[in-house]
Design a protein around this motif. Structure first.
Motif, PDB file in Angstrom:
ATOM      1  N   GLY A   1       0.816  -1.200   0.000  1.00 12.06           N
ATOM      2  CA  GLY A   1       0.000   0.000   0.000  1.00 12.06           C
ATOM      3  C   GLY A   1       0.855   1.257   0.000  1.00 12.06           C
ATOM      4  O   GLY A   1       2.076   1.200   0.157  1.00 12.06           O
ATOM      5  N   GLY A   2       0.214   2.389  -0.206  1.00  8.22           N
ATOM      6  CA  GLY A   2       0.926   3.657  -0.210  1.00  8.22           C
ATOM      7  C   GLY A   2       0.065   4.768  -0.749  1.00  8.22           C
ATOM      8  O   GLY A   2      -1.150   4.603  -0.914  1.00  8.22           O
ATOM      9  N   SER A   3       0.706   5.882  -1.038  1.00  8.19           N
ATOM     10  CA  SER A   3       0.011   7.051  -1.574  1.00  8.19           C
ATOM     11  C   SER A   3       0.438   7.275  -3.008  1.00  8.19           C
ATOM     12  O   SER A   3       1.635   7.296  -3.308  1.00  8.19           O
ATOM     13  N   VAL A   4      -0.545   7.438  -3.885  1.00  9.70           N
ATOM     14  CA  VAL A   4      -0.267   7.684  -5.296  1.00  9.70           C
ATOM     15  C   VAL A   4      -1.212   8.747  -5.822  1.00  9.70           C
ATOM     16  O   VAL A   4      -2.268   9.005  -5.231  1.00  9.70           O
ATOM     17  N   GLU A   5      -0.830   9.319  -6.936  1.00 11.14           N
ATOM     18  CA  GLU A   5      -1.702  10.286  -7.606  1.00 11.14           C
ATOM     19  C   GLU A   5      -2.710   9.546  -8.479  1.00 11.14           C
ATOM     20  O   GLU A   5      -2.472   8.403  -8.879  1.00 11.14           O
ATOM     21  N   PRO A   6      -3.812  10.189  -8.776  1.00 13.64           N
ATOM     22  CA  PRO A   6      -4.783   9.568  -9.695  1.00 13.64           C
ATOM     23  C   PRO A   6      -4.110   9.163 -10.994  1.00 13.64           C
ATOM     24  O   PRO A   6      -3.278   9.890 -11.537  1.00 13.64           O
ATOM     25  N   GLN A  66      -2.977  -6.245  -8.582  1.00 10.87           N
ATOM     26  CA  GLN A  66      -2.399  -5.174  -9.389  1.00 10.87           C
ATOM     27  C   GLN A  66      -3.471  -4.128  -9.631  1.00 10.87           C
ATOM     28  O   GLN A  66      -4.526  -4.441 -10.184  1.00 10.87           O
ATOM     29  N   MET A  67      -3.184  -2.914  -9.225  1.00  6.25           N
ATOM     30  CA  MET A  67      -4.163  -1.836  -9.343  1.00  6.25           C
ATOM     31  C   MET A  67      -3.621  -0.759 -10.260  1.00  6.25           C
ATOM     32  O   MET A  67      -2.589  -0.138  -9.945  1.00  6.25           O
ATOM     33  N   ASN A  68      -4.275  -0.552 -11.373  1.00  7.06           N
ATOM     34  CA  ASN A  68      -3.862   0.451 -12.357  1.00  7.06           C
ATOM     35  C   ASN A  68      -4.918   1.533 -12.480  1.00  7.06           C
ATOM     36  O   ASN A  68      -6.078   1.331 -12.115  1.00  7.06           O
ATOM     37  N   ASN A  69      -4.508   2.649 -13.023  1.00 11.23           N
ATOM     38  CA  ASN A  69      -5.421   3.777 -13.239  1.00 11.23           C
ATOM     39  C   ASN A  69      -6.228   4.076 -11.974  1.00 11.23           C
ATOM     40  O   ASN A  69      -7.460   4.170 -12.008  1.00 11.23           O
ATOM     41  N   LEU A  70      -5.527   4.217 -10.897  1.00  9.89           N
ATOM     42  CA  LEU A  70      -6.190   4.423  -9.613  1.00  9.89           C
ATOM     43  C   LEU A  70      -6.935   5.747  -9.555  1.00  9.89           C
ATOM     44  O   LEU A  70      -6.505   6.752 -10.152  1.00  9.89           O
ATOM     45  N   TYR A  72     -10.514 -16.198   7.259  1.00 10.60           N
ATOM     46  CA  TYR A  72      -9.234 -15.643   7.684  1.00 10.60           C
ATOM     47  C   TYR A  72      -9.007 -14.270   7.049  1.00 10.60           C
ATOM     48  O   TYR A  72      -9.303 -14.062   5.867  1.00 10.60           O
ATOM     49  N   TRP A  73      -8.424 -13.365   7.858  1.00 11.44           N
ATOM     50  CA  TRP A  73      -8.236 -11.987   7.416  1.00 11.44           C
ATOM     51  C   TRP A  73      -6.860 -11.470   7.807  1.00 11.44           C
ATOM     52  O   TRP A  73      -6.311 -11.845   8.854  1.00 11.44           O
ATOM     53  N   GLY A  74      -6.318 -10.603   6.947  1.00  9.91           N
ATOM     54  CA  GLY A  74      -5.107  -9.892   7.294  1.00  9.91           C
ATOM     55  C   GLY A  74      -5.439  -8.599   8.017  1.00  9.91           C
ATOM     56  O   GLY A  74      -6.609  -8.278   8.230  1.00  9.91           O
ATOM     57  N   GLN A  75      -4.399  -7.851   8.366  1.00 11.17           N
ATOM     58  CA  GLN A  75      -4.567  -6.604   9.118  1.00 11.17           C
ATOM     59  C   GLN A  75      -4.814  -5.399   8.215  1.00 11.17           C
ATOM     60  O   GLN A  75      -5.240  -4.352   8.698  1.00 11.17           O
ATOM     61  N   GLY A  76      -4.544  -5.557   6.951  1.00 11.84           N
ATOM     62  CA  GLY A  76      -4.839  -4.484   6.013  1.00 11.84           C
ATOM     63  C   GLY A  76      -3.628  -3.650   5.648  1.00 11.84           C
ATOM     64  O   GLY A  76      -2.649  -3.569   6.403  1.00 11.84           O
ATOM     65  N   THR A  77      -3.702  -3.023   4.480  1.00 16.82           N
ATOM     66  CA  THR A  77      -2.683  -2.084   4.025  1.00 16.82           C
ATOM     67  C   THR A  77      -3.404  -0.879   3.425  1.00 16.82           C
ATOM     68  O   THR A  77      -4.369  -1.040   2.680  1.00 16.82           O
ATOM     69  N   GLN A  78      -2.934   0.311   3.757  1.00 14.89           N
ATOM     70  CA  GLN A  78      -3.626   1.531   3.375  1.00 14.89           C
ATOM     71  C   GLN A  78      -3.252   1.965   1.959  1.00 14.89           C
ATOM     72  O   GLN A  78      -2.067   1.993   1.596  1.00 14.89           O
ATOM     73  N   VAL A  79      -4.270   2.305   1.192  1.00 13.77           N
ATOM     74  CA  VAL A  79      -4.078   2.860  -0.148  1.00 13.77           C
ATOM     75  C   VAL A  79      -4.733   4.242  -0.179  1.00 13.77           C
ATOM     76  O   VAL A  79      -5.914   4.379   0.170  1.00 13.77           O
ATOM     77  N   THR A  80      -3.964   5.244  -0.566  1.00 12.63           N
ATOM     78  CA  THR A  80      -4.479   6.608  -0.659  1.00 12.63           C
ATOM     79  C   THR A  80      -4.199   7.149  -2.053  1.00 12.63           C
ATOM     80  O   THR A  80      -3.062   7.133  -2.510  1.00 12.63           O
ATOM     81  N   VAL A  81      -5.253   7.590  -2.701  1.00 13.90           N
ATOM     82  CA  VAL A  81      -5.132   8.141  -4.051  1.00 13.90           C
ATOM     83  C   VAL A  81      -5.587   9.601  -4.010  1.00 13.90           C
ATOM     84  O   VAL A  81      -6.758   9.887  -3.787  1.00 13.90           O
ATOM     85  N   SER A  82      -4.657  10.488  -4.206  1.00 17.33           N
ATOM     86  CA  SER A  82      -4.994  11.913  -4.175  1.00 17.33           C
ATOM     87  C   SER A  82      -3.939  12.700  -4.926  1.00 17.33           C
ATOM     88  O   SER A  82      -2.801  12.246  -5.085  1.00 17.33           O
ATOM     89  N   THR A 133      -9.433   4.930  -2.624  1.00 17.47           N
ATOM     90  CA  THR A 133      -8.784   5.124  -1.325  1.00 17.47           C
ATOM     91  C   THR A 133      -9.461   4.303  -0.247  1.00 17.47           C
ATOM     92  O   THR A 133     -10.694   4.237  -0.176  1.00 17.47           O
ATOM     93  N   GLY A 134      -8.648   3.658   0.586  1.00 12.86           N
ATOM     94  CA  GLY A 134      -9.186   2.884   1.686  1.00 12.86           C
ATOM     95  C   GLY A 134      -8.170   1.891   2.205  1.00 12.86           C
ATOM     96  O   GLY A 134      -7.047   1.803   1.706  1.00 12.86           O
ATOM     97  N   MET A 135      -8.590   1.150   3.209  1.00  7.81           N
ATOM     98  CA  MET A 135      -7.772   0.071   3.742  1.00  7.81           C
ATOM     99  C   MET A 135      -8.117  -1.186   2.960  1.00  7.81           C
ATOM    100  O   MET A 135      -9.293  -1.540   2.830  1.00  7.81           O
ATOM    101  N   TYR A 136      -7.089  -1.841   2.453  1.00  8.88           N
ATOM    102  CA  TYR A 136      -7.284  -3.048   1.657  1.00  8.88           C
ATOM    103  C   TYR A 136      -6.905  -4.267   2.481  1.00  8.88           C
ATOM    104  O   TYR A 136      -5.808  -4.332   3.057  1.00  8.88           O
ATOM    105  N   TYR A 137      -7.826  -5.227   2.520  1.00  3.47           N
ATOM    106  CA  TYR A 137      -7.658  -6.431   3.322  1.00  3.47           C
ATOM    107  C   TYR A 137      -7.611  -7.674   2.440  1.00  3.47           C
ATOM    108  O   TYR A 137      -8.384  -7.813   1.500  1.00  3.47           O
TER     109      TYR A 137
END
Length: 131
Positions: free
Chosen positions: A9-14, A82-86, A120-130, A91-95
């Motif tokens: 996860g992380g922060s990316v531009e649109p 794989q997430m393209n053209n975000l 079963y679930w993981g703890q999540g990773t944050q994705v921010t698109v702005s 934006t959100g927490m991805y589990y």
């Protein structure tokens, strides 16, 4: 003991891209339905994509079709998204989630995929698109 650990996860531009990974332990992922969910602030957790064990069949939420791709490497016990053209609405927490069966494939068409379909679930990773 089953553990799912997300990363990437992380922060990316649109318009940007990210590759999420889910590393599993304590489970043979080749036998499991693996899925990705996401939760935006103030909203319910929603299904994003799933990949089934037996035939590798995949399902996607309409909002991500054509932009996201789920895949798996059973030897590495790792599932990818794989997430393209975000877009900002991504934006959100991805589990990451796993279940020996997962939801009935017909549930996707009916909008009935739920959290309870996965054990079963993981703890999540944050994705921010702005911008």
């Amino acid at each position: 003991q089953v553990q799912l650990v997300e990363s990437g996860g992380g922060s990316v531009e649109p318009g940007g891209s990210l590759l999420l990974s889910c590393a599993a332990s304590g489970v043979t992922t080749a036998w499991y339905c693996m899925g990705w969910f996401r939760q935006a602030p103030g909203k319910q957790r929603e299904p994003v994509a799933h990949i089934y064990a037996v035939n590798g069949q995949t399902f996607y939420a309409d909002s991500v079709k054509g932009r996201f791709t789920i895949s798996r490497n059973n030897a590495k016990k790792t599932t990818y998204l794989q997430m393209n053209n975000l877009k900002p609405e991504d934006t959100g927490m991805y589990y990451c989630a796993a279940d020996s069966e997962g939801p009935h494939p017909g549930s996707w068409a009916l909008g009935l995929v739920e959290e309870k379909d996965f054990k079963y679930w993981g703890q999540g990773t944050q994705v921010t698109v702005s911008s």
